[in-house]
Design a protein around this motif. Structure first.
Motif, PDB file in Angstrom:
ATOM      1  N   ASP A 159      19.846 -13.235  58.817  1.00  0.00           N
ATOM      2  CA  ASP A 159      21.121 -12.336  59.010  1.00  0.00           C
ATOM      3  C   ASP A 159      20.768 -10.958  58.253  1.00  0.00           C
ATOM      4  N   LYS A 160      19.510 -10.837  57.608  1.00  0.00           N
ATOM      5  CA  LYS A 160      18.961  -9.747  57.011  1.00  0.00           C
ATOM      6  C   LYS A 160      18.282  -8.845  57.859  1.00  0.00           C
ATOM      7  N   THR A 161      17.788  -9.341  59.092  1.00  0.00           N
ATOM      8  CA  THR A 161      16.697  -8.616  59.804  1.00  0.00           C
ATOM      9  C   THR A 161      17.532  -7.410  60.284  1.00  0.00           C
ATOM     10  N   LYS A 162      16.765  -6.332  60.147  1.00  0.00           N
ATOM     11  CA  LYS A 162      17.155  -4.887  60.513  1.00  0.00           C
ATOM     12  C   LYS A 162      16.421  -4.360  61.608  1.00  0.00           C
ATOM     13  N   ALA A 163      15.081  -4.601  61.555  1.00  0.00           N
ATOM     14  CA  ALA A 163      14.038  -4.056  62.522  1.00  0.00           C
ATOM     15  C   ALA A 163      12.838  -4.959  62.788  1.00  0.00           C
ATOM     16  N   ILE A 164      12.069  -4.401  63.766  1.00  0.00           N
ATOM     17  CA  ILE A 164      10.793  -4.936  64.158  1.00  0.00           C
ATOM     18  C   ILE A 164       9.878  -3.879  64.475  1.00  0.00           C
ATOM     19  N   ILE A 165       8.719  -4.065  63.927  1.00  0.00           N
ATOM     20  CA  ILE A 165       7.531  -3.008  64.101  1.00  0.00           C
ATOM     21  C   ILE A 165       6.377  -3.807  64.979  1.00  0.00           C
ATOM     22  N   PRO A 166       6.567  -3.949  66.276  1.00  0.00           N
ATOM     23  CA  PRO A 166       5.296  -4.340  67.217  1.00  0.00           C
ATOM     24  C   PRO A 166       4.402  -3.241  67.181  1.00  0.00           C
ATOM     25  N   VAL A 167       3.056  -3.794  67.174  1.00  0.00           N
ATOM     26  CA  VAL A 167       1.877  -2.862  66.829  1.00  0.00           C
ATOM     27  C   VAL A 167       1.229  -3.116  68.139  1.00  0.00           C
ATOM     28  N   HIS A 168       0.915  -2.005  68.814  1.00  0.00           N
ATOM     29  CA  HIS A 168      -0.028  -1.817  70.058  1.00  0.00           C
ATOM     30  C   HIS A 168      -1.347  -2.019  69.699  1.00  0.00           C
ATOM     31  N   LEU A 169      -1.888  -3.134  69.400  1.00  0.00           N
ATOM     32  CA  LEU A 169      -3.240  -3.402  68.570  1.00  0.00           C
ATOM     33  C   LEU A 169      -4.519  -3.047  69.604  1.00  0.00           C
ATOM     34  N   PHE A 170      -5.263  -2.096  69.115  1.00  0.00           N
ATOM     35  CA  PHE A 170      -6.798  -2.007  69.790  1.00  0.00           C
ATOM     36  C   PHE A 170      -6.686  -1.171  70.895  1.00  0.00           C
ATOM     37  N   GLY A 171      -5.503  -0.637  71.086  1.00  0.00           N
ATOM     38  CA  GLY A 171      -5.594   0.322  72.592  1.00  0.00           C
ATOM     39  C   GLY A 171      -4.405  -0.247  73.695  1.00  0.00           C
ATOM     40  N   GLN A 172      -3.817  -1.434  73.416  1.00  0.00           N
ATOM     41  CA  GLN A 172      -3.271  -2.162  74.636  1.00  0.00           C
ATOM     42  C   GLN A 172      -1.613  -2.408  74.224  1.00  0.00           C
ATOM     43  N   SER A 173      -0.971  -2.164  75.081  1.00  0.00           N
ATOM     44  CA  SER A 173       0.716  -2.119  74.735  1.00  0.00           C
ATOM     45  C   SER A 173       1.005  -3.828  74.431  1.00  0.00           C
ATOM     46  N   VAL A 174       1.920  -3.796  73.623  1.00  0.00           N
ATOM     47  CA  VAL A 174       2.929  -5.037  73.465  1.00  0.00           C
ATOM     48  C   VAL A 174       3.856  -4.986  74.667  1.00  0.00           C
ATOM     49  N   ASP A 175       4.019  -6.362  75.200  1.00  0.00           N
ATOM     50  CA  ASP A 175       5.141  -6.763  76.055  1.00  0.00           C
ATOM     51  C   ASP A 175       6.232  -5.692  75.675  1.00  0.00           C
ATOM     52  N   MET A 176       6.546  -4.565  76.007  1.00  0.00           N
ATOM     53  CA  MET A 176       7.767  -3.984  75.775  1.00  0.00           C
ATOM     54  C   MET A 176       9.176  -4.316  76.332  1.00  0.00           C
ATOM     55  N   ASP A 177       9.150  -5.196  77.550  1.00  0.00           N
ATOM     56  CA  ASP A 177      10.291  -5.483  78.091  1.00  0.00           C
ATOM     57  C   ASP A 177      10.930  -6.802  77.148  1.00  0.00           C
ATOM     58  N   VAL A 178       9.859  -7.537  76.977  1.00  0.00           N
ATOM     59  CA  VAL A 178      10.197  -8.659  76.013  1.00  0.00           C
ATOM     60  C   VAL A 178      10.690  -8.097  74.734  1.00  0.00           C
ATOM     61  N   CYS A 179      10.117  -7.284  74.139  1.00  0.00           N
ATOM     62  CA  CYS A 179      10.110  -6.463  72.694  1.00  0.00           C
ATOM     63  C   CYS A 179      11.728  -6.181  72.770  1.00  0.00           C
ATOM     64  N   GLU A 223      17.407  -6.117  71.446  1.00  0.00           N
ATOM     65  CA  GLU A 223      18.789  -6.042  71.702  1.00  0.00           C
ATOM     66  C   GLU A 223      19.558  -7.534  71.472  1.00  0.00           C
ATOM     67  N   LYS A 224      18.905  -8.542  71.535  1.00  0.00           N
ATOM     68  CA  LYS A 224      19.612  -9.928  71.415  1.00  0.00           C
ATOM     69  C   LYS A 224      19.940  -9.920  69.998  1.00  0.00           C
ATOM     70  N   HIS A 225      19.099  -9.433  69.097  1.00  0.00           N
ATOM     71  CA  HIS A 225      19.162  -9.735  67.513  1.00  0.00           C
ATOM     72  C   HIS A 225      19.784  -8.529  66.841  1.00  0.00           C
ATOM     73  N   GLY A 226      20.272  -7.562  67.769  1.00  0.00           N
ATOM     74  CA  GLY A 226      20.471  -6.067  67.041  1.00  0.00           C
ATOM     75  C   GLY A 226      19.721  -5.279  66.233  1.00  0.00           C
ATOM     76  N   LEU A 227      18.591  -5.279  66.647  1.00  0.00           N
ATOM     77  CA  LEU A 227      17.449  -4.725  65.746  1.00  0.00           C
ATOM     78  C   LEU A 227      16.924  -3.424  66.235  1.00  0.00           C
ATOM     79  N   LYS A 228      16.503  -2.495  65.154  1.00  0.00           N
ATOM     80  CA  LYS A 228      15.824  -1.264  65.655  1.00  0.00           C
ATOM     81  C   LYS A 228      14.268  -1.567  65.625  1.00  0.00           C
ATOM     82  N   VAL A 229      13.819  -0.732  66.722  1.00  0.00           N
ATOM     83  CA  VAL A 229      12.295  -0.913  66.949  1.00  0.00           C
ATOM     84  C   VAL A 229      11.432   0.207  66.675  1.00  0.00           C
ATOM     85  N   ILE A 230      10.406   0.136  65.832  1.00  0.00           N
ATOM     86  CA  ILE A 230       9.452   1.111  65.715  1.00  0.00           C
ATOM     87  C   ILE A 230       8.129   0.488  66.098  1.00  0.00           C
ATOM     88  N   GLU A 231       7.595   1.473  67.277  1.00  0.00           N
ATOM     89  CA  GLU A 231       6.487   0.992  67.768  1.00  0.00           C
ATOM     90  C   GLU A 231       5.015   1.529  66.977  1.00  0.00           C
TER      91      GLU A 231
END
Ligand SMILES: *Cc1c(COP(=O)(O)O)cnc(C)c1O
Length: 368
Positions: free
Chosen positions: A123-143, A148-156
């Protein structure tokens, strides 16, 4: 033959004339803090990644810190990030006073595993930072569905993936904030430190712009505590020169990666990196996974053949001494991360790599 992991001179020296012109232009104006060069660079990058706002900053690290600050992340908050990343991702979370919570990644893409992230939610989770590592995108639809499901902010964290795409959209421009680095080893490498923050949100941009300059607005009035996160005018001018060549740099990296893939496809002792369907990989690193505990032996073998290579990253965040107090709190298995830390080895893929040099890398790999 000597093949370095990266050769910044091979990229910068051929355009020395253009770089000197940019330097002279700024020297002439005498304007070294903010101003036209920074604004022009921001406009060019905003257009390139398809973001409404781009804010030049002092480094990729400060970009992450600034984004977290603009989102109001602080003591008592938790922020999820992958354990398999460069330190800055996690370090910035800790610097705000929030707690980094580390999740696992996928073995085939090196990118964040959202099933693991799910186990990190509290209940303390406020945000998530996905890292597009080595030059390839994270699956941003899933992200974004996860956020949205958990009400989090996202920083790529897009330090390694400027211009990489996910189904036609640019990394960094698909969430609340995207952060970039122009450290010399990144795909758009500056002549020193530099970074960028992008957002589609007018209010967040306004806050970030204030925080970049001590939270000051108007002059000498401070509604909030920011810092000096400014990008130098000189650096912006030099980066604009290099950005003019960026499409070529990216294409050459992609050609080099394809060359390896074609010629190393039948080698059994390691696994080649993959490019996912519908993604555009920009190959900041070309990272092998070496099986059977032979990674360090392969590294030695390459080094003794004068071929540069490096382990990105040998020590995951959950094993860092500064985060030791967090490890008892681990909520999810980090076994893939631990496995990768023992298997990964990045080989030269920089744009100016000559064919003979690549052939030397391939020959050395095959003779292992
Ligand atoms: C390089 C990098 C950073 C930090 O960028 P700097 O400009 O060196 O501060 C942050 N995150 C990742 C994933 C990086 O690779």
């Amino acid at each position: 033959m000597n093949v370095p992991l990266l050769d910044v001179n091979a990229q910068n020296h051929p355009i020395a004339g253009e770089l000197r012109e940019a330097f002279d232009r700024v020297l002439e104006t005498g304007r070294f803090i903010m101003g036209e060069e920074v604004e022009a660079f921001e406009a060019e990058l905003a257009e390139f990644v398809g973001a409404k706002h781009a804010i030049g900053v002092s480094s990729g690290t400060d970009a992450i810190l600034l984004a977290l600050m603009a989102l109001g992340i602080g003591p008592g908050d938790e922020v999820i990030c992958p354990s398999f990343t460069f330190f800055a991702t996690a370090g910035c979370i800790a610097r705000t006073g929030a707690t980094p919570v580390f999740c696992d990644c996928h073995p085939d893409t090196f990118n964040i595993d959202f099933a693991s992230a799910e186990e990190c939610i509290s209940d303390k989770t406020k945000a998530i930072i996905p890292v597009h590592l080595f030059g390839q995108s994270v699956d941003m639809d899933v992200c974004n569905a996860f956020a949205e499901k958990h009400g989090l902010k996202v920083i790529e964290d897009t330090a390694q993936s400027l211009g990489a795409q996910y189904h036609g959209k640019s990394c960094g421009a698909m969430s609340d904030f995207g952060t970039y680095s122009f450290f010399p080893s990144k795909n758009l490498g500056g002549l020193g430190d530099g970074g960028l923050v992008v957002t589609q949100n007018d209010d967040l941009a306004e806050v970030a712009i204030k925080l970049r300059n001590h939270g000051m607005h108007p002059r000498y009035y401070h509604q909030m505590v920011g810092g000096n996160f400014r990008l130098d005018a000189l650096q912006a001018a030099l980066l604009r020169v290099k950005f003019n060549h960026y499409a070529d740099y990216t294409r050459q990296r992609q050609e080099n990666a394809a060359y390896y893939k074609e010629r190393l496809a039948d080698v059994q002792s390691f696994v080649l990196p993959i490019e996912q369907e519908g993604y555009t990989h920009i190959w900041n690193q070309f990272t092998l996974r070496v099986k059977d505990g032979r990674r360090d032996a392969l590294k030695e073998h390459l080094m003794s053949n004068n071929i540069g290579c490096e382990v990105y990253y040998p020590v995951p965040m959950h094993h860092q001494q500064c985060f030791a107090h967090l490890s008892s709190d681990s909520r999810t298995s980090l076994s893939v991360t631990d496995q990768l830390a023992g298997e990964v080895l990045s080989i030269p893929v920089y744009p100016e790599l000559e064919t003979e040099q690549q052939d030397a890398v391939i020959a050395a790999l095959k003779s292992f």
